[in-house]
Scaffold this motif. Structure first.
Motif: not given
Length: 657
Positions: A137-159
């Motif tokens: 979740v924390a990595l997803g939030f960090a990805a959201e802040m820099v606009g890395d949508c794919a990484a954000e969704q990946h981390h939420y799905e993994k969680a």
């Protein structure tokens, strides 16, 4: 011992965990048991009771205690105070992950990324399932802040996958809420609404109130975009009730959502009250996730009322925004610039917002940037609006698609098809209680003649003279075709324009002034005058378009709408002008065909009788209509009504002999 209580919390929810704690004798409750007790209470929204348990343990140095005390502050919408508590605990994977989340809330990108990376490493090293979920979740939030949508969704799905595998329904509800937020960011509204509803159901099952409010808001945001405004209001109101129960500063989320609905429906005072309360609740140190949307919403609302206030709000929002949230604030600044008449800067801001929206896969904001560009650069308006409408339709944003369609139909060189589509979209917006973005001049000719500008009827005094009013009526009858000045002069004064040229010019000026701000609605040169009928809402044109469409396709719904729109003969209140007779008869004939078609296809005698009576009211001597009415009533066994209908038939035919 406490592992059993945590298993019960994860699998069965708050009530099961609280029941388990109550069975543990007070003297045997360890720090871990107290923390589990406090966590269950916090999930249920009783933040004060949770704090009462944790505060006496603050000096223990426990990472769980520090995490919980920080978490309580975070849930109250005070992320900076949360960080103070997090700093007092031994940094394990869970504590580091929640520290990253607090940095995300205040917009500290570097600190969020640093703590998210550390949280993940600590979780992997410890092999702690809960910490792994929190790390993703924390990595997803960090990805959201820099606009890395794919990484954000990946981390939420993994969680979510980890939580589901562990049977942790509490964390599953939170992960579905986060994923619905991601889907909202990409304008995948139908998917977001479905996932938010699942999160709501799961949060309610396990008693997870502190995520329930956010899930409800996500569902409300998705439904708002999909055009189900009543359902969106319901979600926001429910979220508001939840956040009141929790006593959280996250009240700002549903308040801003309600403000958006009210603003869309033109309820300016209610929208302003909602936004201002949201901003007040957030305070100076509030969660940017709640503060920025409220500031942006209020700024957009104030553009039409107080540009200085709108600018201040937009600039404040822009200073607070980080990551994708900055796109909204750029658009707010752009609309302020447009409102000030600084169209070049507004166009530049629109281009920058569009660039960032593409980076963040934010299709909703991309469509809005195109709408701003269309307003700032009229030469590019059509292309920009067409692209914006395509985006809105692709994402299912029904209200936005209709709004943009209305704007397309209002362009100076809009095609007849675009103007027809705009009329349909204007009606669709009205059915949802949403005012059109451009209010056309309304000219009502069927029955009583009336002109409305910005929704208000023009008083007779506006016309200054009967001739100016008649001039507009003549132009309406011409249905967009030009009429020579000489012919106009003869119709109005029975003289040629050489003798009454000045009076004709005055009448034209009066009509243009009365129809302002329609601008070039009345077109005139040295020889001819015309009404640009496509730029006004003229009831006879709407009637004829619907009638011909219904007669062509046989669509009874369209035919019924056309029949209902026929509120009287053309200029029924002023029937003696020869120049209106031909069109009056043409429209009447079309109406009779519509009524006859509806009667012929009626489902029962009542429906058939209604349309036949309407037909006979317009043409009392229509022999076939009389016969059809008598036959329908007789077949239905309504012999008394049939006898009376037959008598009226005989009377009408007798009058002809």
């Amino acid at each position: 011992m406490e592992s059993e209580g945590r298993r019960l919390l994860a699998r069965h929810g708050v009530r099961a965990a609280l029941d388990w704690v109550e069975r543990v004798p007070a003297a045997e409750r360890s720090v871990e048991v107290h923390c589990l007790h406090a966590e269950a209470l916090a999930l249920a929204g009783d933040l004060d009771a949770a704090a009462a348990i944790c505060l006496p343990l603050a000096a223990s140095g426990s990472a769980d205690v520090a995490r919980l005390l920080g978490h309580l502050e975070y849930r109250r919408g005070r992320p900076r105070q949360a960080l103070e508590w997090y700093a007092k605990g031994t940094p394990d994977g869970l504590l580091l992950a929640w520290t990253a989340t607090a940095h995300w809330a205040i917009g500290d990108e570097a600190a969020c990324r640093d703590h998210a990376d550390r949280a993940w490493r600590a979780a992997v090293e410890a092999g702690d399932q809960r910490a792994l979920v929190a790390g993703h979740v924390a990595l997803g939030f960090a990805a959201e802040m820099v606009g890395d949508c794919a990484a954000e969704q990946h981390h939420y799905e993994k969680a979510l996958a980890l939580a589901e595998a562990a049977g942790d329904r509490v964390e599953s509800a939170r992960m579905r809420t986060n994923l619905s937020s991601r889907l909202l960011g990409e304008a995948r509204y139908a998917e977001a609404a479905e996932l938010a509803d699942l999160a709501v159901a799961q949060a309610e099952e396990v008693g997870y109130l502190t995520v329930l409010g956010i899930a409800l808001c996500n569902g409300g945001d998705a439904l708002l975009r999909l055009g189900d405004l009543d359902a969106a209001c319901d979600r926001f109101e429910r979220a508001l009730a939840v956040e009141h129960t929790v006593g959280s500063q996250r009240l700002a989320y549903p308040l801003a959502g309600l403000g958006d609905v009210h603003q869309l429906r033109g309820r300016t005072s209610l929208a302003r009250a909602s936004y201002e309360e949201a901003i007040r609740v957030c305070g100076a140190e509030g969660d940017r996730q709640g503060l920025v949307p409220a500031l942006v919403g209020l700024a957009r609302l104030m553009v039409g009322h107080d540009l200085a206030a709108a600018a201040e709000l937009a600039e404040r929002a822009h200073r607070a925004a980080v990551g994708p949230a900055a796109i909204r604030t750029l658009l707010a600044l752009g609309w302020v610039q447009h409102g000030r008449g600084d169209h070049e800067r507004a166009a530049g801001t629109a281009a920058l917002a569009a660039e960032k929206a593409r980076l963040h896969r934010d299709r909703a904001r991309l469509a809005e940037a195109l709408e701003l560009l269309a307003a700032a650069r009229p030469a590019k308006a059509r292309a920009a609006l067409l692209e914006a409408r395509t985006i809105c339709r692709d994402t299912g944003a029904a209200v936005d698609a209709d709004r943009v369609t209305v704007l397309l139909g209002a362009l100076p060189h809009a095609s007849a098809e675009e103007r027809a589509q705009a009329r349909v979209s204007r009606r669709a917006l009205a059915s949802r209680g949403v005012p059109a973005p451009v209010e056309p001049v309304e000219i009502r000719t069927l029955g009583r003649f009336e002109v409305r500008v910005a929704g208000e009827p023009l008083p007779r005094s506006v016309w200054q003279s009967r001739k100016a009013r008649d001039l507009l009526r003549i132009l309406v009858v011409r249905r967009g075709r030009g009429i020579a000045r000489d012919e106009l002069a003869r119709l109005l004064w029975d003289e040629d324009s050489g003798r009454v040229g000045h009076r004709l010019s005055v009448a034209l000026s009066t009509v243009r002034s009365a129809l302002d701000p329609a601008g070039d609605l009345v077109l005139a040169d040295q020889h001819t005058v015309a009404l640009d009928a496509g730029r006004a809402a003229i009831d006879l044109e709407d009637f004829l378009a619907a009638a011909h469409e219904g007669l062509r396709t046989g669509d009874r719904e369209v035919l019924a709408a056309a029949e209902a729109a026929y509120t009287g003969d053309l200029f029924e209140d002023e029937p003696y002008d020869d120049w209106a007779v031909a069109l009056r008869e043409e429209i009447r004939v079309v109406y009779l065909r519509v009524a006859r078609t509806l009667a012929a296809g009626a489902a029962d005698v009542d429906e058939a009788g209604y349309y036949l009576q309407r037909l006979l009211a317009k043409d009392p001597y229509d022999e076939q209509a009389h016969r059809d009415l008598v036959d329908a009533l007789t077949a239905a066994g309504r012999h008394g009504a049939a006898i009376r209908a037959k008598a009226r038939f005989a009377e009408a035919m007798g009058a002809l002999s």
